[in-house]
Design a protein around this motif. Structure first.
Motif, PDB file in Angstrom:
ATOM      1  N   VAL A 112       0.839  -1.202   0.000  1.00  0.00           N
ATOM      2  CA  VAL A 112       0.000   0.000   0.000  1.00  0.00           C
ATOM      3  C   VAL A 112       0.875   1.254   0.000  1.00  0.00           C
ATOM      4  O   VAL A 112       0.590   2.224  -0.713  1.00  0.00           O
ATOM      5  N   ASN A 113       1.956   1.227   0.758  1.00  0.00           N
ATOM      6  CA  ASN A 113       2.867   2.377   0.812  1.00  0.00           C
ATOM      7  C   ASN A 113       3.696   2.523  -0.463  1.00  0.00           C
ATOM      8  O   ASN A 113       4.033   3.632  -0.869  1.00  0.00           O
ATOM      9  N   ALA A 114       4.044   1.404  -1.091  1.00  0.00           N
ATOM     10  CA  ALA A 114       4.869   1.439  -2.302  1.00  0.00           C
ATOM     11  C   ALA A 114       4.057   1.782  -3.545  1.00  0.00           C
ATOM     12  O   ALA A 114       4.600   2.316  -4.519  1.00  0.00           O
ATOM     13  N   ALA A 115       2.764   1.495  -3.537  1.00  0.00           N
ATOM     14  CA  ALA A 115       1.928   1.643  -4.739  1.00  0.00           C
ATOM     15  C   ALA A 115       1.892   3.059  -5.321  1.00  0.00           C
ATOM     16  O   ALA A 115       2.038   3.208  -6.539  1.00  0.00           O
ATOM     17  N   PRO A 116       1.719   4.106  -4.536  1.00  0.00           N
ATOM     18  CA  PRO A 116       1.637   5.432  -5.160  1.00  0.00           C
ATOM     19  C   PRO A 116       2.889   5.819  -5.962  1.00  0.00           C
ATOM     20  O   PRO A 116       2.779   6.323  -7.077  1.00  0.00           O
ATOM     21  N   GLY A 117       4.063   5.547  -5.422  1.00  0.00           N
ATOM     22  CA  GLY A 117       5.295   5.859  -6.151  1.00  0.00           C
ATOM     23  C   GLY A 117       5.458   4.997  -7.386  1.00  0.00           C
ATOM     24  O   GLY A 117       5.907   5.476  -8.436  1.00  0.00           O
ATOM     25  N   HIS A 118       5.074   3.743  -7.263  1.00  0.00           N
ATOM     26  CA  HIS A 118       5.184   2.830  -8.401  1.00  0.00           C
ATOM     27  C   HIS A 118       4.236   3.264  -9.522  1.00  0.00           C
ATOM     28  O   HIS A 118       4.634   3.345 -10.686  1.00  0.00           O
ATOM     29  N   ALA A 169       3.012   6.196 -10.022  1.00  0.00           N
ATOM     30  CA  ALA A 169       3.497   7.468 -10.580  1.00  0.00           C
ATOM     31  C   ALA A 169       4.610   7.217 -11.604  1.00  0.00           C
ATOM     32  O   ALA A 169       4.651   7.867 -12.658  1.00  0.00           O
ATOM     33  N   GLU A 170       5.494   6.269 -11.310  1.00  0.00           N
ATOM     34  CA  GLU A 170       6.588   5.969 -12.245  1.00  0.00           C
ATOM     35  C   GLU A 170       6.068   5.279 -13.499  1.00  0.00           C
ATOM     36  O   GLU A 170       6.512   5.574 -14.610  1.00  0.00           O
ATOM     37  N   VAL A 171       5.123   4.356 -13.339  1.00  0.00           N
ATOM     38  CA  VAL A 171       4.508   3.716 -14.505  1.00  0.00           C
ATOM     39  C   VAL A 171       3.829   4.777 -15.368  1.00  0.00           C
ATOM     40  O   VAL A 171       3.971   4.788 -16.593  1.00  0.00           O
ATOM     41  N   ARG A 172       3.096   5.666 -14.733  1.00  0.00           N
ATOM     42  CA  ARG A 172       2.425   6.734 -15.476  1.00  0.00           C
ATOM     43  C   ARG A 172       3.458   7.603 -16.215  1.00  0.00           C
ATOM     44  O   ARG A 172       3.298   7.906 -17.392  1.00  0.00           O
ATOM     45  N   ARG A 173       4.539   7.988 -15.514  1.00  0.00           N
ATOM     46  CA  ARG A 173       5.562   8.857 -16.122  1.00  0.00           C
ATOM     47  C   ARG A 173       6.237   8.184 -17.316  1.00  0.00           C
ATOM     48  O   ARG A 173       6.437   8.803 -18.361  1.00  0.00           O
ATOM     49  N   LEU A 174       6.579   6.903 -17.154  1.00  0.00           N
ATOM     50  CA  LEU A 174       7.338   6.205 -18.189  1.00  0.00           C
ATOM     51  C   LEU A 174       6.484   5.691 -19.342  1.00  0.00           C
ATOM     52  O   LEU A 174       6.954   5.643 -20.480  1.00  0.00           O
ATOM     53  N   VAL A 175       5.252   5.286 -19.061  1.00  0.00           N
ATOM     54  CA  VAL A 175       4.451   4.601 -20.073  1.00  0.00           C
ATOM     55  C   VAL A 175       3.280   5.444 -20.568  1.00  0.00           C
ATOM     56  O   VAL A 175       3.082   5.562 -21.777  1.00  0.00           O
ATOM     57  N   PHE A 176       2.518   6.013 -19.677  1.00  0.00           N
ATOM     58  CA  PHE A 176       1.266   6.636 -20.101  1.00  0.00           C
ATOM     59  C   PHE A 176       1.368   8.131 -20.394  1.00  0.00           C
ATOM     60  O   PHE A 176       0.716   8.620 -21.324  1.00  0.00           O
ATOM     61  N   ASP A 177       2.163   8.869 -19.636  1.00  0.00           N
ATOM     62  CA  ASP A 177       2.261  10.311 -19.890  1.00  0.00           C
ATOM     63  C   ASP A 177       2.780  10.657 -21.285  1.00  0.00           C
ATOM     64  O   ASP A 177       2.322  11.634 -21.875  1.00  0.00           O
ATOM     65  N   PRO A 178       3.706   9.883 -21.863  1.00  0.00           N
ATOM     66  CA  PRO A 178       4.177  10.222 -23.216  1.00  0.00           C
ATOM     67  C   PRO A 178       3.153   9.916 -24.321  1.00  0.00           C
ATOM     68  O   PRO A 178       3.376  10.291 -25.473  1.00  0.00           O
ATOM     69  N   LEU A 179       2.052   9.239 -23.992  1.00  0.00           N
ATOM     70  CA  LEU A 179       1.096   8.791 -24.999  1.00  0.00           C
ATOM     71  C   LEU A 179      -0.198   9.601 -24.946  1.00  0.00           C
ATOM     72  O   LEU A 179      -0.594  10.081 -23.890  1.00  0.00           O
ATOM     73  N   THR A 180      -0.861   9.691 -26.088  1.00  0.00           N
ATOM     74  CA  THR A 180      -2.206  10.251 -26.136  1.00  0.00           C
ATOM     75  C   THR A 180      -3.190   9.176 -25.676  1.00  0.00           C
ATOM     76  O   THR A 180      -2.837   7.988 -25.609  1.00  0.00           O
ATOM     77  N   ARG A 181      -4.435   9.552 -25.396  1.00  0.00           N
ATOM     78  CA  ARG A 181      -5.457   8.564 -25.022  1.00  0.00           C
ATOM     79  C   ARG A 181      -5.643   7.540 -26.152  1.00  0.00           C
ATOM     80  O   ARG A 181      -5.811   6.359 -25.896  1.00  0.00           O
ATOM     81  N   ALA A 182      -5.616   8.018 -27.393  1.00  0.00           N
ATOM     82  CA  ALA A 182      -5.764   7.099 -28.528  1.00  0.00           C
ATOM     83  C   ALA A 182      -4.598   6.108 -28.569  1.00  0.00           C
ATOM     84  O   ALA A 182      -4.795   4.932 -28.866  1.00  0.00           O
ATOM     85  N   GLN A 183      -3.394   6.572 -28.273  1.00  0.00           N
ATOM     86  CA  GLN A 183      -2.233   5.681 -28.274  1.00  0.00           C
ATOM     87  C   GLN A 183      -2.309   4.666 -27.131  1.00  0.00           C
ATOM     88  O   GLN A 183      -1.893   3.516 -27.292  1.00  0.00           O
ATOM     89  N   VAL A 184      -2.850   5.074 -25.976  1.00  0.00           N
ATOM     90  CA  VAL A 184      -3.030   4.136 -24.864  1.00  0.00           C
ATOM     91  C   VAL A 184      -3.990   3.027 -25.293  1.00  0.00           C
ATOM     92  O   VAL A 184      -3.742   1.845 -25.040  1.00  0.00           O
TER      93      VAL A 184
END
Length: 164
Positions: A117-123, A125-140
């Motif tokens: 539970v404590n590790a999840a928010p940072g993890h 956030a990193e998944v979002r930064r590395l994988v999802f933030d660089p993509l558009t919704r259509a690309q996701v």
């Protein structure tokens, strides 16, 4: 492994396929390391996190080792080593399955649940930064579709509950 008959010409990758392949290989090689690096401060590897997350989302926070290995996409021997490490840290324990003693259950301890539970928010956030933030919704959406298609080609019996 599929073998090409000796008299059949290989279907080489064209330039666009080659670029896509090299990009995918780069992602596969670098993403696990990047996520391991992020989780290092929590004292976990990405594989350990995945095992603990699977247990945390299961009824009574426990699964048969064989089911957990399938979920974690790892061998039983690798999973056994990881669960041993998690047991040493106080995050998990094993016990015989009361429904069928031939099986072993792995369970997340309260301390392990607190850790995930404590590790999840940072993890996340990193998944979002590395994988999802660089993509558009259509690309996701495309990535989701592509991932399912590739997983189905690798393992036609794989069920993620979301078939095309």
């Amino acid at each position: 492994m599929t073998n090409t008959p000796a008299d059949e010409v290989p279907r080489w990758l064209d330039e666009e396929e080659r670029r896509a392949w090299l990009g995918l290989v780069g992602i596969m090689r670098r993403l696990e390391h990047a996520l391991d690096t992020q989780l290092r401060d929590e004292g976990l590897t990405h594989f350990e996190y995945g095992v603990m997350a699977a247990l945390s989302e299961s009824p009574q926070r426990e699964l048969r080792m064989s089911a957990l290995a399938a979920y974690a996409e790892g061998s039983l021997s690798r999973l056994s080593q990881v669960v041993t490490r998690l047991e040493r840290k106080g995050y998990a324990h094993r016990r015989p399955d009361p429904a069928d003693g031939r099986y072993t259950l792995a369970a997340l301890t309260d301390e392990g649940y607190e850790k995930i539970v404590n590790a999840a928010p940072g993890h996340v956030a990193e998944v979002r930064r590395l994988v999802f933030d660089p993509l558009t919704r259509a690309q996701v959406k495309q990535l989701s579709h592509i991932g399912r298609r590739i997983l189905h080609a690798i393992d036609p019996d794989h069920s993620d509950g979301d078939r095309d």
